[in-house]
Design a protein around this motif. Structure first.
Motif, PDB file in Angstrom:
ATOM      1  N   GLY A   2      15.328   6.680  13.859  1.00 38.57           N
ATOM      2  CA  GLY A   2      15.686   7.776  14.759  1.00 38.57           C
ATOM      3  C   GLY A   2      14.449   8.630  15.118  1.00 38.57           C
ATOM      4  O   GLY A   2      14.656   9.592  15.840  1.00 38.57           O
ATOM      5  N   SER A  33      10.156   4.088  20.458  1.00 35.90           N
ATOM      6  CA  SER A  33      10.103   4.727  21.984  1.00 35.90           C
ATOM      7  C   SER A  33       8.708   4.702  22.322  1.00 35.90           C
ATOM      8  O   SER A  33       8.172   4.620  23.331  1.00 35.90           O
ATOM      9  CB  SER A  33      10.799   6.103  21.826  1.00 35.90           C
ATOM     10  OG  SER A  33      11.963   6.108  21.600  1.00 35.90           O
ATOM     11  N   ASP A  61       8.868  18.544  21.551  1.00 37.16           N
ATOM     12  CA  ASP A  61       9.442  19.109  23.098  1.00 37.16           C
ATOM     13  C   ASP A  61      10.704  19.978  22.459  1.00 37.16           C
ATOM     14  O   ASP A  61      11.366  20.894  23.262  1.00 37.16           O
ATOM     15  CB  ASP A  61       9.708  18.197  23.694  1.00 37.16           C
ATOM     16  CG  ASP A  61      10.717  16.984  23.312  1.00 37.16           C
ATOM     17  OD1 ASP A  61      11.958  16.923  23.928  1.00 37.16           O
ATOM     18  OD2 ASP A  61      10.323  16.105  22.601  1.00 37.16           O
TER      19      ASP A  61
END
Ligand SMILES: Nc1nc2c(ncn2[C@@H]2O[C@H](COP(=O)(O)OP(=O)(O)O)[C@@H](O)[C@H]2O)c(=O)[nH]1
Ligand SMILES: [Mg+2]
Length: 372
Positions: free
Chosen positions: A16, A21, A155
């Motif tokens: 995770g 990604s 972020d």
């Protein structure tokens, strides 16, 4: 294929944390938003990526669930960690176990890396974080694997706390690594899939894998001088990662030049290609809201000019003319794009001609492995 042109890169970190990604965005041109739909990685997903100069990247995306991590570190240790060129270890900046169990697994990976690649005991000079183009290729071959540590999902950290968090994390993890006996270099970056920091870090990783970058830079420098350009940037064709760049000393430093311009160009061109997939050859003259050399305006132009138009043709080239600069982005070789920026308003056709004339020279370099 020689081991010099084939580089094994491990992508590791807790489940995770964002490994798959990153891989999907950089190498499969996926949109950041689409990564929310990615399934969990089972065991190890390895992919072979052909890069310029005959370089082949063996990217191992290692599932980060505890059971997989335990298996990578025990039964599969020699398969996973042997003959590694670089380890990219991803930490989730939001994890509550960042400096506890997440770091413990990282230290175990460093130990396995050191055990399976005995030369890694010698410190390996990691590339400079400020200059992707200045990365020292081949260091891993001489001094053991290079370790890149990405504090990811930045972020989610408040902007004013990001720098402090990265510095504190770097100090703490480095201290623990030294205490555990790891002597190699560790290079830290803060990243997010939602901005250009991802491209910055990956450009440095990729530059580090490239042989003889200094030779390539010398050729780009000659081109810079011959074409009276202010700056030249070379991008890898598929990923649009920056491979190398040269800037004319008399034009730099210029306060108006955005420090993150290369990564921003990577991000925006890739987003544009994805969003439009259209024939991309335009010349924009005299942009009245021009603010500086390749800062905000091209990004806005990309998106506003073509939003919604899907013609499904490959990206070709781009020319922008403003009162302050002229920029041409064009294919240089089958595996690279070149961006030539010249101060002032000049005919893009003259830059295009220079690129056309330089193509055979650079194509020859690439076929022999970028001047190796
Ligand atoms: N906010 C944020 N979410 C991210 C970032 N990178 C990845 N994610 C999300 O984190 C989740 C897990 O990502 P994944 O790539 O599957 O993690 P992996 O298990 O390490 O391969 C997905 O929902 C991603 O959209 C990032 O930089 N910022
Ligand atoms: Mg995954």
């Amino acid at each position: 294929m020689s081991s010099k042109s084939r580089k094994k890169v491990l992508l590791m970190g807790k489940s995770g944390s964002g490994k798959t990604s990153m891989r999907a965005i950089i190498f499969k041109s996926q949109l950041a938003a689409d990564t929310r739909r990615l399934g969990a990685t089972i065991d190890v997903e390895s992919s072979q990526i052909k890069f310029l100069g005959g370089l082949r990247l063996d990217l191992w995306d290692c599932g980060g669930q505890e059971s997989f991590m335990d298996s990578h570190l025990t039964a599969q240790s020699s398969t996973v960690f042997r003959a590694v060129h670089s380890l990219i270890y991803i930490f989730d900046a939001e994890s509550t176990e960042l400096l506890t169990s997440d770091t413990v697994y990282f230290l175990k990976c460093l130990r396995a890396l050191q055990d399976q690649n005995p030369t890694s005991a010698a410190p390996s000079p990691a590339p400079s974080s400020s200059s992707p183009a200045g990365a020292s290729a081949g260091a891993a071959d001489e001094g053991g694997p290079t370790v890149f540590v990405l504090l990811h999902k930045m972020d989610l950290v408040p902007v004013d706390a990001q720098q402090g968090k990265l510095a504190e994390f770097e100090a703490e993890v480095t201290r623990k690594a030294r205490e555990s006996g790891y002597k190699g270099a560790l290079k830290f970056y803060g990243t997010s899939i939602w901005n250009e920091t991802l491209y910055k870090a990956w450009s440095i990783v990729i530059s580090h894998l490239m042989p003889s970058l200094s030779s390539l830079r010398a050729h780009l420098n000659s081109f810079l001088v011959l074409s009276s350009a202010s700056e030249i940037v070379l991008f890898e064709r598929t990923t649009f990662l920056v491979i190398s760049s040269v800037t004319n000393d008399k034009d730099a430093p210029d306060a108006e030049w955005d420090e993150r311009r290369f990564e921003r160009i990577s991000t925006m061109v890739k987003a544009f290609k994805l969003g439009c997939s259209c024939v991309f050859h335009l010349a924009i003259a005299a942009v009245s809201t021009e603010t500086g050399l390749l800062t905000r305006s091209p990004a806005m132009l990309f998106t506003s000019s073509f939003a919604g138009s899907k013609i499904r043709s490959p990206f070709s080239s781009l020319a922008i003319t403003t009162p302050r600069y002229t920029a041409v982005l064009d294919a240089l070789t089958p595996e690279t794009y070149i961006l030539v920026v010249a101060k002032g308003q000049i005919q893009p056709a003259s830059i295009e001609l220079n690129i056309r004339l330089a193509r055979p020279h650079f194509a020859k370099l690439e076929s022999i492995g970028m001047g190796r």
